[in-house]
Structure formats: C-alpha cells, structure tokens
Scaffold this motif. Sequence first.
Motif, mmCIF file in Angstrom:
data_model
loop_
_atom_site.group_PDB
_atom_site.id
_atom_site.type_symbol
_atom_site.label_atom_id
_atom_site.label_comp_id
_atom_site.label_asym_id
_atom_site.label_seq_id
_atom_site.Cartn_x
_atom_site.Cartn_y
_atom_site.Cartn_z
ATOM 1 N N THR A 274 0.809 -0.955 -0.258
ATOM 2 C CA THR A 274 0.192 -0.312 -0.116
ATOM 3 C C THR A 274 0.830 1.650 -0.178
ATOM 4 O OG1 THR A 274 -1.722 -1.601 1.370
ATOM 5 C CG2 THR A 274 -1.775 1.378 1.405
ATOM 6 N N ALA A 275 1.804 1.134 0.973
ATOM 7 C CA ALA A 275 2.887 2.514 0.996
ATOM 8 C C ALA A 275 3.570 3.289 -0.321
ATOM 9 C CB ALA A 275 3.839 1.971 2.143
ATOM 10 N N LEU A 276 3.831 2.112 -1.258
ATOM 11 C CA LEU A 276 3.683 2.372 -2.731
ATOM 12 C C LEU A 276 3.675 2.951 -3.202
ATOM 13 C CD1 LEU A 276 5.923 -0.905 -2.948
ATOM 14 C CD2 LEU A 276 7.015 0.647 -1.774
ATOM 15 N N GLY A 277 1.951 3.081 -2.691
ATOM 16 C CA GLY A 277 1.363 3.608 -4.239
ATOM 17 C C GLY A 277 1.942 5.123 -4.147
ATOM 18 N N ALA A 278 2.191 5.667 -3.247
ATOM 19 C CA ALA A 278 2.934 6.627 -3.221
ATOM 20 C C ALA A 278 3.934 6.964 -4.340
ATOM 21 C CB ALA A 278 3.524 7.529 -1.672
ATOM 22 N N GLY A 279 4.626 6.291 -4.627
ATOM 23 C CA GLY A 279 5.842 6.603 -5.410
ATOM 24 C C GLY A 279 5.317 5.553 -6.504
ATOM 25 N N ALA A 319 8.115 -7.540 -12.367
ATOM 26 C CA ALA A 319 6.613 -6.398 -11.538
ATOM 27 C C ALA A 319 7.710 -6.217 -10.384
ATOM 28 C CB ALA A 319 6.073 -7.527 -11.196
ATOM 29 N N ALA A 320 8.927 -7.382 -10.089
ATOM 30 C CA ALA A 320 10.594 -6.598 -8.817
ATOM 31 C C ALA A 320 10.824 -5.246 -9.461
ATOM 32 C CB ALA A 320 10.314 -8.478 -8.733
ATOM 33 N N ALA A 321 10.689 -5.438 -10.396
ATOM 34 C CA ALA A 321 11.762 -3.781 -10.354
ATOM 35 C C ALA A 321 11.141 -2.723 -10.166
ATOM 36 C CB ALA A 321 12.286 -4.250 -12.341
ATOM 37 N N THR A 327 9.919 2.603 -3.826
ATOM 38 C CA THR A 327 10.282 2.511 -2.445
ATOM 39 C C THR A 327 11.134 3.832 -1.893
ATOM 40 O OG1 THR A 327 12.311 1.521 -2.730
ATOM 41 C CG2 THR A 327 10.466 -0.579 -1.992
ATOM 42 N N PRO A 328 10.498 3.815 -0.798
ATOM 43 C CA PRO A 328 11.160 5.081 -0.037
ATOM 44 C C PRO A 328 12.549 5.693 -0.651
ATOM 45 C CG PRO A 328 9.516 3.721 1.311
ATOM 46 C CD PRO A 328 9.992 2.983 0.843
ATOM 47 N N PRO A 329 13.161 4.562 -0.393
ATOM 48 C CA PRO A 329 15.013 5.017 -0.745
ATOM 49 C C PRO A 329 15.065 4.978 -2.733
ATOM 50 C CG PRO A 329 14.645 2.667 0.743
ATOM 51 C CD PRO A 329 13.332 3.028 0.707
ATOM 52 N N VAL A 330 14.730 4.753 -2.916
ATOM 53 C CA VAL A 330 13.974 4.964 -4.530
ATOM 54 C C VAL A 330 14.122 6.309 -4.166
ATOM 55 C CG1 VAL A 330 14.099 4.445 -6.808
ATOM 56 C CG2 VAL A 330 14.611 2.616 -5.348
ATOM 57 N N ARG A 331 13.064 6.783 -3.997
ATOM 58 C CA ARG A 331 12.536 8.223 -4.039
ATOM 59 C C ARG A 331 13.231 9.037 -3.281
ATOM 60 N NH1 ARG A 331 7.283 6.726 -1.558
ATOM 61 N NH2 ARG A 331 6.727 8.397 -0.868
ATOM 62 N N ARG A 332 13.929 8.917 -2.190
ATOM 63 C CA ARG A 332 14.575 9.767 -1.704
ATOM 64 C C ARG A 332 15.826 10.008 -2.674
ATOM 65 N NH1 ARG A 332 13.490 6.856 3.020
ATOM 66 N NH2 ARG A 332 15.365 5.595 3.295
ATOM 67 N N VAL A 333 16.412 9.216 -3.007
ATOM 68 C CA VAL A 333 17.362 9.160 -4.337
ATOM 69 C C VAL A 333 17.041 10.442 -5.569
ATOM 70 C CG1 VAL A 333 19.006 8.645 -5.970
ATOM 71 C CG2 VAL A 333 18.664 6.826 -3.683
ATOM 72 N N PHE A 334 15.177 10.147 -5.599
ATOM 73 C CA PHE A 334 15.175 10.980 -6.986
ATOM 74 C C PHE A 334 14.554 11.910 -6.633
ATOM 75 C CE2 PHE A 334 16.963 6.880 -8.502
ATOM 76 C CZ PHE A 334 17.850 7.621 -9.469
ATOM 77 N N ARG A 335 14.281 12.420 -5.800
ATOM 78 C CA ARG A 335 13.337 13.374 -5.077
ATOM 79 C C ARG A 335 13.961 15.291 -5.377
ATOM 80 N NH1 ARG A 335 12.134 12.643 -0.087
ATOM 81 N NH2 ARG A 335 10.485 11.132 -0.807
#
Length: 367
Positions: A274-279, A319-321, A327-335
């Motif tokens: 569910t939390a992944l829906g934000a990214g 699908a895994a990729a 995920t939050p770590p990837v979002r932090r990198v590319f924010r």
Amino acid sequence: MPSPRSPQDQQNKTTKPGKQRDAFFDNAKYLAIVLVAMGHSWEPLKGDSRILEAVYTVVYSFHMPAFIIISGYFSRSFDMRPDRLRRLVTGVLVPYVVFETAYSLFKRYGDHDPGMAISLLDPWYLTWFLVALFIWRLTTPLWNNLRWPLPVALGVAMFGSVSPEIGDDLDLQRVLQFLPYFVLGLCMKPEHFHMVRTRKMRILSVPVVAAALAFAWWAVPRMNTAWFYHRDAAQELAAPWWTGPVMVLAMFGCSLLLTACFFAWVPRRKMWFTALGAGTLYGYLLHGFLVKAGDFYGWFDHKWLHRPLGETLVTVAFAAAVTLLCTPPVRRVFRFAMEPEMKWAFKRDAAELAREREKRERAMANA
C-alpha cells in the motif's frame, strides 16, 4: 479530499481528518503501475505468441485508463491557486523536462543514435503522460464548470481520432484521446467507487475478463493493436476516417468495463504494498530505462526468453523491478528530479505569508 470509505470505516477512523491516505487508491495505483511495467516487458517478447498478444491487449485496454481515472479523481479540487500551480510545475512540468532530456540522451548514446535530438515538443516513450497530465490539470477548472463535461471530452477525443494534421507535437493525439478518462475521474464521487467494490461485482468480473481474453485471442490476427495506444488518427492506421470516432466510443466502453473489473479486485485494506502507491510516478518513469536498456543491449534476444518459462521470468522480474523503484529509498534518491521544492523560483503567496504571521502571533500569545 473525500475518499470512498464505507460508513463503518468512517466510524473506525481514529486519525485526524486529512491525515489518512485511502488504502484502496494506493493499492490501485501500485497494481496499475505493475501492469504497466509488465506490459512494457511483453512488447519485445510477444512476437508470434498469440496468447501473450491477447493478454497484452487486454491489459493495455485498461491499465492506463485506470491510472488516468484516479489522476482525474484526485485533481477535482485543482484551481489556479498559487500553491497548487507551484505543485503542478514542480511535480509535473519539471520532471517532464528532466526525464525527457534523460531519455533522449539515453537513446542517443545507449542506442548509438546520433540523430536523436532533445526536443521538449516531441515527448519520447513514457514522458507523454507528464505532458498530458499537465494539460489536463490546467484545464480542470474548465471541465468543472461545463454542464456536460464527459460528452464534450468524448467529442474532443473523436475529433482527434480523425485529425492526422495534429501531428506529433506534445503527443496531442494521446492528450486528446485519453482526455475522457481524466474528465470521468473529475466527475466521479466516492459512491461510484462503492458500486464496484462489492462481492457481487468481484464475482461478475471473472466471466467478463474471461470473455475479454477470449475475444482478444480471436481479434489478435484481425485487429491493429496500435488502436490501444491512442497515439494515431484513424487515417494513420490505414483505416477509413469514420472508424476513428467509432473506435473511440467502443474502446471507451470496453476500457471502462475492464477498469471496473480491475477496481472490483483491488484490496480495500492496507497491504504490504500500500505504501508503494505514493511512489508510482517514480516507478513509471524509472522502469522505462530498464525496458529500453533491454532493447538497446539485446537482453530480450535470447530464444529461451520467448518461451512460456522465459516470458514468466521476465514478467516477474519487471514486476519486482517496478516495485523496488516505488520504495522510499529510491524516492529519496530521485526526489530532486521528481519533487523539487524550487522555493527560489516562486514568489511567496500573500495568503501563505498571512498564515505564517498568524501562526507566529498565536505562538507568541500562548507563550
């Protein structure tokens, strides 16, 4: 923003209003973006596989419409307020400039294509959606003030389907032909989502999807898959002009039916994803580099990948990729590219300054 929760859900809600995201929409966005990534991974594999082509056709008929309907639903309150315009620029326009440039450079050097120019007027690959979302949101106040917005949007889409003169600038064919789904999202209310989130609808969706798969299998050698991309006028698909409006209406109906089936099976409770829906926008834009790298470097050329086991492994891998990319770590990198603040570029809003001044005065009074 109101969300389609049942009365019992409202009674059980313990968090403050506006602080809780609706799990249903985050789940739907995540599952839709997974289907998008899977569909892109099938493009170089389907070849002569009639079964994979049929599944690909069914998925393409609803995954982007579902995503666009949700985008429209959450754009209902958009107006020309300065803070919302700033978010539109920093959250849509700036990522478009960054990723259009990045994709163009990736194709030029990764595919050894020196003729690939960087042009913000000609979106390449996935970036068309950002252009479309920017235009759709800017026109939201207009659609909210029309008496019959959906029929007008369908008329615009039908006009686009018979107008090859529109050309490729800003991928306007897709902007116009996908417009009705966004406008439908603007028109939807929480109770409309309740209508499809029932046990009866979940049961009915099974034979509907089965019939859609059977029809797609029959239609594979008889129908041009390019209709599902909504990027060409009828004449550009070597079809009579009148088939454009007919296909717009027919595909709108089919897409809505399958989107309703998709929503019926989206979990309503909080799940591990569910939390992944934000990214999901991160996953959408970043997974394209993996797909194109596979094309450029021949990852999909191995013969064993074109067999059922190979196709399954590629599907699971993508699908895994895309899950990882949300995920939050990837979002932090590319924010920095996806959600830049850019306070330096905008004037302070007078209302915002007044709120901050009022907050300081209240804090001083309480002290």
